[in-house]
Write a protein that holds these residues in place. Structure first.
Motif, PDB file in Angstrom:
ATOM      1  N   ALA A 143       0.977  -0.768  -0.180  1.00 55.63           N
ATOM      2  CA  ALA A 143       0.144  -0.142  -0.180  1.00 55.63           C
ATOM      3  C   ALA A 143       0.753   0.957   0.036  1.00 55.63           C
ATOM      4  O   ALA A 143       0.420   2.469  -1.029  1.00 55.63           O
ATOM      5  N   TYR A 192      -6.247   7.817  -0.345  1.00 52.60           N
ATOM      6  CA  TYR A 192      -6.177   5.769   0.190  1.00 52.60           C
ATOM      7  C   TYR A 192      -5.716   5.247   0.692  1.00 52.60           C
ATOM      8  O   TYR A 192      -5.519   4.641   1.639  1.00 52.60           O
ATOM      9  N   ASP A 193      -4.525   6.737   1.444  1.00 50.73           N
ATOM     10  CA  ASP A 193      -3.856   5.475   2.987  1.00 50.73           C
ATOM     11  C   ASP A 193      -4.612   5.133   4.145  1.00 50.73           C
ATOM     12  O   ASP A 193      -4.859   4.843   4.990  1.00 50.73           O
ATOM     13  N   THR A 235      -7.957   4.996   3.863  1.00 50.94           N
ATOM     14  CA  THR A 235      -8.929   3.789   3.288  1.00 50.94           C
ATOM     15  C   THR A 235      -8.284   2.389   4.270  1.00 50.94           C
ATOM     16  O   THR A 235      -8.059   1.890   4.179  1.00 50.94           O
ATOM     17  N   TYR A 236      -6.815   2.478   3.769  1.00 52.19           N
ATOM     18  CA  TYR A 236      -5.374   0.946   3.361  1.00 52.19           C
ATOM     19  C   TYR A 236      -5.941   1.050   5.035  1.00 52.19           C
ATOM     20  O   TYR A 236      -5.784  -0.423   6.115  1.00 52.19           O
ATOM     21  N   ARG A 237      -5.929   1.990   6.057  1.00 51.03           N
ATOM     22  CA  ARG A 237      -5.574   1.664   7.052  1.00 51.03           C
ATOM     23  C   ARG A 237      -6.639   1.200   7.541  1.00 51.03           C
ATOM     24  O   ARG A 237      -6.982   0.518   8.642  1.00 51.03           O
ATOM     25  N   LEU A 286      -9.226  -0.878   6.624  1.00 53.50           N
ATOM     26  CA  LEU A 286      -8.780  -1.836   6.226  1.00 53.50           C
ATOM     27  C   LEU A 286      -8.183  -3.151   7.366  1.00 53.50           C
ATOM     28  O   LEU A 286      -8.689  -4.436   7.335  1.00 53.50           O
ATOM     29  N   ASP A 316      -1.930  -9.060   8.442  1.00 49.84           N
ATOM     30  CA  ASP A 316      -1.355  -7.647   7.330  1.00 49.84           C
ATOM     31  C   ASP A 316      -0.129  -8.595   6.242  1.00 49.84           C
ATOM     32  O   ASP A 316       0.881  -8.396   6.540  1.00 49.84           O
ATOM     33  N   PHE A 351      -6.313  -9.882   1.762  1.00 51.52           N
ATOM     34  CA  PHE A 351      -6.730  -8.652   0.714  1.00 51.52           C
ATOM     35  C   PHE A 351      -7.670  -9.761  -0.309  1.00 51.52           C
ATOM     36  O   PHE A 351      -7.526 -10.250  -1.407  1.00 51.52           O
ATOM     37  N   LYS A 380     -14.269   4.628  -0.976  1.00 50.65           N
ATOM     38  CA  LYS A 380     -13.283   3.391  -0.660  1.00 50.65           C
ATOM     39  C   LYS A 380     -12.715   2.467  -1.541  1.00 50.65           C
ATOM     40  O   LYS A 380     -11.850   1.949  -0.943  1.00 50.65           O
ATOM     41  N   LEU A 422      -9.387   0.842  -2.848  1.00 49.31           N
ATOM     42  CA  LEU A 422      -9.125  -0.311  -2.851  1.00 49.31           C
ATOM     43  C   LEU A 422      -8.739  -1.201  -4.370  1.00 49.31           C
ATOM     44  O   LEU A 422      -7.599  -2.004  -4.134  1.00 49.31           O
ATOM     45  N   LEU A 464      -5.403  -0.312  -5.376  1.00 52.94           N
ATOM     46  CA  LEU A 464      -4.199  -0.338  -4.854  1.00 52.94           C
ATOM     47  C   LEU A 464      -4.136  -2.657  -5.182  1.00 52.94           C
ATOM     48  O   LEU A 464      -2.992  -3.024  -5.431  1.00 52.94           O
TER      49      LEU A 464
END
Length: 216
Positions: free
Chosen positions: A2, A23-24, A26-28, A30, A41, A46, A71, A75, A78
């Motif tokens: 990511a 974006y960051d 959203t990744y966090r 998730l 992780d 995913f 969101k 994803l 990504l």
């Protein structure tokens, strides 16, 4: 991965810092969801099942469909990045896009709220602290977004052709080498900004243009 994807989007694709931050986040989010499910992780977590569970939980908390679509878009970006990467055996790090295995929610038209003339005059007449009146005047005078006003620094105030402008990177994707956009500031608001900055002891160019009541 990511972190690599965000770096690529900003440095190569020209995405704005605001989009990268979104974006960051959203990744966090998730990753936080995965931790509640006992998942690690790693790429194998995913999956479509986990992504669907993530957005379903968002919906159950009252998050609107437009935000969920945003969101999912982050994803999906990504996933596309990971699918282009190769492991030691030359295989894609991610075999398929986990956001494509189910139907996304539909976007809902958003209502654009505005003030009628008498409401606007009343809004401008309200007495408030200097830092609040400056923020109000800058937003109404330039028409910039609240997020852009929050990110503006003192050094973004520039003079062009004997007039004051705010030189800002606007919201959305930015192409490499693209110039900043200049928003003209009226004489009245420019003078108020000078008084405001003088009251703050003329802060350095890298300090925020607008501060809240806590000086932050």
């Amino acid at each position: 991965i990511a972190a690599q994807a965000i770096q690529y989007l900003v440095s190569v694709k020209g995405y704005s810092p605001g989009t990268a931050e979104q974006y960051d986040r959203t990744y966090r989010q998730l990753l936080a969801f995965l931790s509640t499910k006992g998942a690690r992780d790693e790429v194998r977590s995913f999956t479509g099942e986990h992504v669907l569970g993530f957005v379903t939980e968002l919906g159950s908390r009252g998050v609107v469909s437009n935000t969920i679509v945003s969101k999912l878009g982050a994803l999906s970006t990504l996933a596309q990045f990971a699918m282009r990467l190769r492991d030691a055996r030359g295989r894609p790090v991610l075999a398929e896009n986990p956001t494509k295995g189910f139907e996304w929610p539909e976007l809902r038209p958003t209502e654009t709220k505005f003030l009628y003339p008498d409401e606007l005059r009343a809004f401008l007449a309200v007495e408030c602290r200097l830092n609040e009146s400056i923020a109000r005047d800058v937003l109404l005078d330039t028409g910039i977004r609240a997020s852009e006003a929050c990110e503006a620094n003192v050094g973004d105030l520039v003079e062009l052709d004997d007039k004051v402008h705010l030189s800002l990177q606007t919201k959305g994707r930015r192409h490499r080498g693209e110039r900043r956009q200049h928003f003209p500031v009226s004489g009245r608001v420019a003078e108020a900004l000078r008084d405001y900055l003088l009251a703050r002891g003329m802060p350095d160019p890298g300090e925020p243009l607008l501060l809240n009541s806590y000086g932050r």
